[in-house]
Design an enzyme around this catalytic site. Structure first.
Site, PDB file in Angstrom:
ATOM      1  N   GLU A 180     -14.798  -2.582  -0.534  1.00 50.68           N
ATOM      2  CA  GLU A 180     -13.459  -2.317  -1.072  1.00 50.68           C
ATOM      3  C   GLU A 180     -13.110  -3.313  -2.162  1.00 50.68           C
ATOM      4  O   GLU A 180     -12.574  -2.945  -3.216  1.00 50.68           O
ATOM      5  CB  GLU A 180     -12.423  -2.384   0.054  1.00 50.68           C
ATOM      6  N   GLU A 181     -13.389  -4.571  -1.904  1.00 49.05           N
ATOM      7  CA  GLU A 181     -13.078  -5.611  -2.885  1.00 49.05           C
ATOM      8  C   GLU A 181     -13.785  -5.339  -4.210  1.00 49.05           C
ATOM      9  O   GLU A 181     -13.197  -5.454  -5.288  1.00 49.05           O
ATOM     10  CB  GLU A 181     -13.491  -6.974  -2.333  1.00 49.05           C
TER      11      GLU A 181
END
Length: 509
Positions: A180-181
């Site tokens: 996600e990051e």
């Protein structure tokens, strides 16, 4: 008997007519003024600038070394279901990242209060209850959860309590995944570079830029690839501005610059014969005392703990680029790959494609070395890092200004590490290096994952109808015509009353 009125009667009639004429004139005058006022009021009210129909969102980036609060705003009327988001405020939380409060988790939440108070002064009072606030914790908390799940939960509970007690609409505090990051960082870069918006106005597809993110505890690489992504966990799909994107992403936990330094030191201590460590990644003349117990608290190096290591070690810098490079290369495993091709540590990576934006620590280190303003060759970067590492510590301190000693002492290692990560790890070479742009802020917004996170979240926030004038177009035109005709009627009546045409005048006796 004499019929007909005398002179006195004629005078009375004339007076009555004159009085009546004045009354009519007064009434017509009042109606005319009211008509003008009504015409002006309708025009002004209908055409006055509409208030901005803005929405706000707050994202806290709880990184391994510090926490930042960002406020974003966007128009309530979205474009192709995605809000046009821009950063309007940034607040750096005092102290280290929330994972550093593992000994006293309650203080993690208290550390956020000052920035929350400042955010209340930015978001209008009437909109605070509907302004969502999210906290995303990254690699520092991922490591804490790996070593102490209960403590990590207590830290999250602490920040949740503080954010829930704020006037904002608390939506959650969670540890985001490395994928996600990386993906949200990719969204941020392409959004700020205008790649998504440009596609809307052009018939052909715009090539997106890859994203390179380097934090204290992890590093991420994300880019759009037209190859088959052989590992499902590295494949993500997004829909933004009406188009679907398929991207490759991977996050390397323990390969942020701070944890990478720990790994390099842990490797060096393994073969240490005494309490002094000659380290080529620090400047000559620099010394530092290292607590080995604290060093091994990180899950990234806990398996390298050696009973023979003394409790405290004195690091003595020697400032040798080539020896430092050798030590840094030892923390990368490029010998094993079960896919058609890999980056390092057996992780699949397709061939690098397109341009890349490198941000966070990539940018901060390169900016310190004065290599971020324009694109430079790989050889130039190497020469600059070699020259910097060879400087004595006393010279580096004199040139640095007010940079904190911890950061200043590690720029040699960080420069060598970035070169090794990009070359040996990701596979950049002299040719593809020039496809990298080091980015800090773009159009006033920080390059990082939080804006991409907010942008993606706006897909879940219902769009609103645009604010419209109080009258419909037909109603506005109708009123303007009515009052215009009304005024013309009054003017015509006045003209007919006091300047009658001959055809309607009475005969003269």
């Amino acid at each position: 008997m004499k019929l007909g009125g005398g002179p006195a009667d004629s005078q009375d009639v004339a007076k009555q007519k004159k009085t009546w004429s004045r009354k009519v004139l007064f009434i017509l005058g009042v109606l005319f003024i009211l008509g003008i006022i009504a015409l002006i009021v309708v025009a002004v009210v209908q055409n006055r600038p509409l208030p901005k129909n803005l929405k706000y969102g707050i994202v806290l980036d709880a990184g391994s070394s510090h926490t930042n609060l960002y406020i974003y705003q966007w128009p309530a009327e979205k474009e192709n279901d995605t809000g046009v988001v821009e950063q309007v405020f940034e607040c750096k939380v005092d102290g280290n990242g929330i994972s550093s409060y593992y000994l006293n988790p309650v203080d993690a939440g208290h550390s956020l209060q000052s920035c929350i108070n400042r955010a209340q002064k930015i978001v209008p009072d009437r909109q605070q209850k509907e302004t969502p606030v999210y906290l995303g914790a990254t690699a520092g908390m991922r490591l804490l959860r790996r070593s102490s799940p209960m403590v990590a939960s207590e830290v999250l509970t602490s920040v949740e309590n503080v954010l829930r007690s704020s006037p904002f609409d608390f939506q959650g505090a969670r540890i985001i995944t490395g994928q996600e990051e990386g993906a949200y960082g990719w969204i941020t870069i392409n959004y700020l570079l205008g790649n998504f918006i440009q596609e809307l106005s052009q018939s052909k597809s715009i090539r997106t830029s890859g994203a390179l993110d380097l934090g204290g505890a992890s590093t991420q690489i994300t880019f759009e690839s037209n190859e088959n992504i052989e590992s499902e966990e590295n494949s993500l799909h997004f829909r933004l501005y009406g188009r679907t994107y398929d991207v490759y992403t991977h996050s390397f936990l323990c390969y942020g610059k701070d944890q990478a330094l720990r790994k390099q030191l842990a490797n060096s201590i393994t073969n240490l014969q005494n309490a002094s460590l000659l380290d080529p990644c620090f400047h000559s003349g620099y010394t530092r005392n290292l607590n080995t117990t604290e060093l091994y608290t990180s899950p990234c190096v806990s398996d390298r703990r050696t009973l023979a290591a003394p409790p405290s070690i004195r690091i003595i810098g020697t400032g040798d680029y080539n020896l430092c490079k050798q030590k840094v290369q030892e923390i990368f495993n490029v010998s094993h790959c079960s896919y058609s091709r890999c980056s390092f540590n057996g992780i699949f990576q397709p061939i690098l494609q397109g341009e890349f934006g490198a941000f966070s620590a990539f940018y901060f280190v390169m900016d310190f070395l004065k290599l971020s303003k324009e694109k430079v060759s790989l050889d130039t970067v190497k020469e600059t890092v070699v020259r910097h590492c060879s400087k004595p510590w006393s010279e580096v301190k004199n040139e640095s200004g007010k940079v904190k000693e911890k950061y200043l002492s590690e720029y040699c290692f960080s420069g060598v590490y970035i070169l090794t990560l990009l070359e040996l790890g990701y596979g950049f070479n002299s040719s593809s290096w020039e496809d990298i742009t080091f980015l800090g802020k773009i159009h006033g917004s920080d390059a990082g994952w939080t804006l991409g996170y907010m942008l993606n979240l706006t897909n879940m926030i219902p769009s609103e109808l645009p604010l419209s004038p109080p009258l419909s177009h037909g109603g506005y035109v109708g009123l303007m015509v009515f009052f215009s005709v009304f005024l013309l009627f009054i003017l015509l009546t006045c003209w007919l009353s006091f300047r009658k045409p001959k055809c309607i005048q009475k005969g003269i006796i």
